[in-house]
Write a protein that holds these residues in place. Structure first.
Motif, PDB file in Angstrom:
ATOM      1  N   MET A  30       0.845  -1.446  -0.064  1.00 25.26           N
ATOM      2  CA  MET A  30       0.082   0.144  -0.006  1.00 25.26           C
ATOM      3  C   MET A  30       0.910   1.121  -0.126  1.00 25.26           C
ATOM      4  SD  MET A  30      -2.662  -1.573  -0.283  1.00 25.26           S
ATOM      5  CE  MET A  30      -3.807  -0.182  -0.342  1.00 25.26           C
ATOM      6  N   THR A  33       1.580   2.405  -3.511  1.00 25.54           N
ATOM      7  CA  THR A  33       0.596   2.907  -4.225  1.00 25.54           C
ATOM      8  C   THR A  33       0.324   4.339  -4.039  1.00 25.54           C
ATOM      9  OG1 THR A  33      -1.072   2.555  -2.618  1.00 25.54           O
ATOM     10  CG2 THR A  33      -0.807   0.554  -4.140  1.00 25.54           C
ATOM     11  N   THR A  34       0.853   5.009  -2.964  1.00 22.78           N
ATOM     12  CA  THR A  34       0.748   6.520  -2.730  1.00 22.78           C
ATOM     13  C   THR A  34       2.244   7.065  -2.737  1.00 22.78           C
ATOM     14  OG1 THR A  34       0.896   6.128  -0.462  1.00 22.78           O
ATOM     15  CG2 THR A  34      -1.266   6.282  -1.481  1.00 22.78           C
ATOM     16  N   THR A  37       2.573  10.717  -5.240  1.00 23.53           N
ATOM     17  CA  THR A  37       1.404  11.774  -4.846  1.00 23.53           C
ATOM     18  C   THR A  37       2.223  12.924  -4.904  1.00 23.53           C
ATOM     19  OG1 THR A  37      -0.088  10.357  -3.765  1.00 23.53           O
ATOM     20  CG2 THR A  37       0.191  12.825  -3.182  1.00 23.53           C
ATOM     21  N   ALA A 119      -2.828  -3.410  -5.367  1.00 22.58           N
ATOM     22  CA  ALA A 119      -3.689  -2.827  -4.306  1.00 22.58           C
ATOM     23  C   ALA A 119      -5.001  -3.729  -4.240  1.00 22.58           C
ATOM     24  CB  ALA A 119      -3.811  -1.459  -4.418  1.00 22.58           C
ATOM     25  N   THR A 123      -5.860  -5.993  -0.942  1.00 22.72           N
ATOM     26  CA  THR A 123      -6.937  -5.342   0.121  1.00 22.72           C
ATOM     27  C   THR A 123      -7.772  -6.412   0.750  1.00 22.72           C
ATOM     28  OG1 THR A 123      -7.020  -3.397  -1.311  1.00 22.72           O
ATOM     29  CG2 THR A 123      -8.905  -3.901  -0.061  1.00 22.72           C
ATOM     30  N   ASN A 150      -2.966  -1.073   6.447  1.00 28.64           N
ATOM     31  CA  ASN A 150      -3.449  -0.700   5.306  1.00 28.64           C
ATOM     32  C   ASN A 150      -3.480   0.889   5.142  1.00 28.64           C
ATOM     33  OD1 ASN A 150      -4.943  -0.016   2.804  1.00 28.64           O
ATOM     34  ND2 ASN A 150      -6.537  -1.315   3.299  1.00 28.64           N
ATOM     35  N   MET A 151      -4.132   1.670   6.073  1.00 24.30           N
ATOM     36  CA  MET A 151      -3.970   2.917   6.040  1.00 24.30           C
ATOM     37  C   MET A 151      -2.676   3.601   6.185  1.00 24.30           C
ATOM     38  SD  MET A 151      -7.006   4.336   4.985  1.00 24.30           S
ATOM     39  CE  MET A 151      -8.664   3.639   4.666  1.00 24.30           C
ATOM     40  N   LEU A 154      -0.681   3.521   3.119  1.00 27.24           N
ATOM     41  CA  LEU A 154      -1.128   4.526   2.200  1.00 27.24           C
ATOM     42  C   LEU A 154      -0.707   6.085   2.812  1.00 27.24           C
ATOM     43  CD1 LEU A 154      -4.830   3.264   1.611  1.00 27.24           C
ATOM     44  CD2 LEU A 154      -3.072   3.417  -0.022  1.00 27.24           C
ATOM     45  N   THR A 238      -4.935  12.469  -2.275  1.00 26.05           N
ATOM     46  CA  THR A 238      -3.648  11.312  -2.913  1.00 26.05           C
ATOM     47  C   THR A 238      -3.391  11.817  -4.316  1.00 26.05           C
ATOM     48  OG1 THR A 238      -4.786   9.557  -1.531  1.00 26.05           O
ATOM     49  CG2 THR A 238      -3.225   9.274  -3.319  1.00 26.05           C
ATOM     50  N   PHE A 265      -4.683   9.918   5.728  1.00 26.21           N
ATOM     51  CA  PHE A 265      -4.736   8.316   6.211  1.00 26.21           C
ATOM     52  C   PHE A 265      -4.462   8.110   7.687  1.00 26.21           C
ATOM     53  CE2 PHE A 265      -3.709   8.922   1.636  1.00 26.21           C
ATOM     54  CZ  PHE A 265      -4.623   8.269   1.113  1.00 26.21           C
TER      55      PHE A 265
END
Length: 402
Positions: A30, A33-34, A37, A119, A123, A150-151, A154, A238, A265
């Motif tokens: 995770m 994935t960010t 940004t 992701a 998840t 998870n968070m 992120l 994001t 997050f």
């Protein structure tokens, strides 16, 4: 060999830290994935694309997530948790390779789609794996632990990339190199993790069907409206925060941009952790009220060009999103027949993940005509309105039940 023999189900003597393998892998995937940004301004300078294109790039990521959720939602029940965890990490590594080797916008889009697929695989699979491998004394908090990693992942993604972008060389390469190293550690840890399900002899890899039984609809609507509004805020931070921080709030430090993007997050994780201390009947209403307050603060911060108000809105909206998301998901699960719980939960996740893409693309389109300030304020108002409708429906349902 029989299916049961092929499965290494954890026993009472298994290491109480066995769940750290999938938990660490979940956080790392995770995080990846960010990562882009706070780097979007650097990509814009490198490739010369507009803010609308960033919206499209983020929408491509969301499509990857939704597609993987629908296609692979049940695969770990048939193939085992570990094979799907390995698959998700390998897909994440492929995404890193695309970012490292690509040299144009098309490669960036492909990398984001692949990142979304990783992701989507993780998840569901990693959440279940963390819960299943939690030792007995931690079972009560296993779901929260899965949500936290998870968070947390992120949130750590933009913070990590922001530091690289602000103070370290090769900011468009080193973050992905670091992520590859972390993925390698995750693969080793998962390799040493026991399997928790018996692999099917003849796997049936069906696509998850979305459904909504009539008895769930009254509970589903306010929960999904609040979830949609909350995830729209997450998508906003994001994908769009670099533009608003630089062009509206006059903040250009990439580390600060990453911090602001990541804080929403962590606030969500805190909200989910505190949800258990709130009376059940007030969880979803309170979550909606906090998202409304947070959205109004975000809009005020944009209009007044004040970073502290904008950040305060992020914290309020993030915490409210966490409370409302966990409460809504729990209410749906309680109202849903056990035989259809998986399909209904998948439907819920698909709808809220759509909120990561459509509103962001709408912001990109509107900003070209109205400007970032008016568009950001309008977005905040729409989020507040959507949560207000959800709040009215929740209170109406409670009155009918009473």
């Amino acid at each position: 060999m029989s299916a049961s023999a092929a499965c290494q189900t954890p026993s009472a003597s298994a290491s109480p830290l066995a769940f750290l393998g999938p938990a660490f892998a979940f956080l790392v995937v995770m995080l990846g994935t960010t990562l882009p940004t706070p780097l979007y301004p650097l990509y814009q300078a490198e490739y010369g694309f507009s803010q609308l294109v960033i919206s499209v790039i983020f929408a491509a990521y969301a499509l990857g997530v939704i597609g993987a959720l629908i296609v692979t939602a049940r695969w770990s029940d048939q193939l085992g948790r570990r094979p799907m965890l390995f698959a998700g990490m390998l897909v994440a590594a492929l995404s890193d390779a695309v970012f490292l080797l690509g040299d144009n916008l098309a490669w960036l889009l492909v990398g984001r789609v692949i990142s979304g697929v990783s992701a989507g695989i993780f998840t569901g699979t990693a959440t279940v794996a963390v819960i299943e491998l939690a030792p007995p004394v931690w079972k009560a908090r296993a779901t929260l632990a899965a949500t936290a990693v998870n968070m947390g992942g992120l949130g750590l993604g933009p913070m990590t990339a922001g530091v690289f972008g602000a103070w370290l060389p090769a900011p468009l390469a080193l973050p992905y190199g670091l992520h590859l190293v972390l993925l390698s550690v995750g693969i080793v840890l998962v390799w040493r993790t026991p399997e928790t399900v018996a692999r099917a002899v003849n796997p049936r890899l069906s696509i998850q069907r979305l459904s909504l039984p009539p008895e769930v609809r009254r509970v589903f609507l306010p929960a999904v409206l609040a979830g949609f509004a909350g995830f729209a805020v997450l998508g906003f931070f994001t994908a769009m925060v670099p533009a608003f921080m630089q062009q509206v709030l006059d903040q250009h430090n990439l580390a600060l941009i990453g911090l602001v993007a990541g804080m929403v997050f962590f606030a969500s994780t805190l909200g989910q952790a505190l949800q258990g201390r709130i009376t059940a009947a007030w969880r979803l209403p309170l979550g909606c009220l906090m998202v409304i307050a947070g959205a109004l603060l975000i809009g005020t911060g944009i209009l007044q060009e004040t970073l502290t108000v904008f950040l305060g809105g992020a914290l309020f909206a993030g915490a409210g999103q966490g409370i409302a998301f966990r409460a809504g998901l729990g209410a749906i699960a309680a109202a849903c027949p056990a035989s259809q719980r998986g399909a209904v939960t998948s439907t819920f996740f698909v709808v809220v993940y759509i909120a990561l893409s459509i509103p962001v693309v709408g912001i990109g389109l509107a900003a070209r005509q109205l400007g970032l300030t008016a568009t950001g304020a309008g977005f905040a108002g729409l989020v507040a309105l959507l949560c207000a409708v959800a709040l009215v429906l929740v209170l109406r349902n409670a009155r009918r039940t009473a």
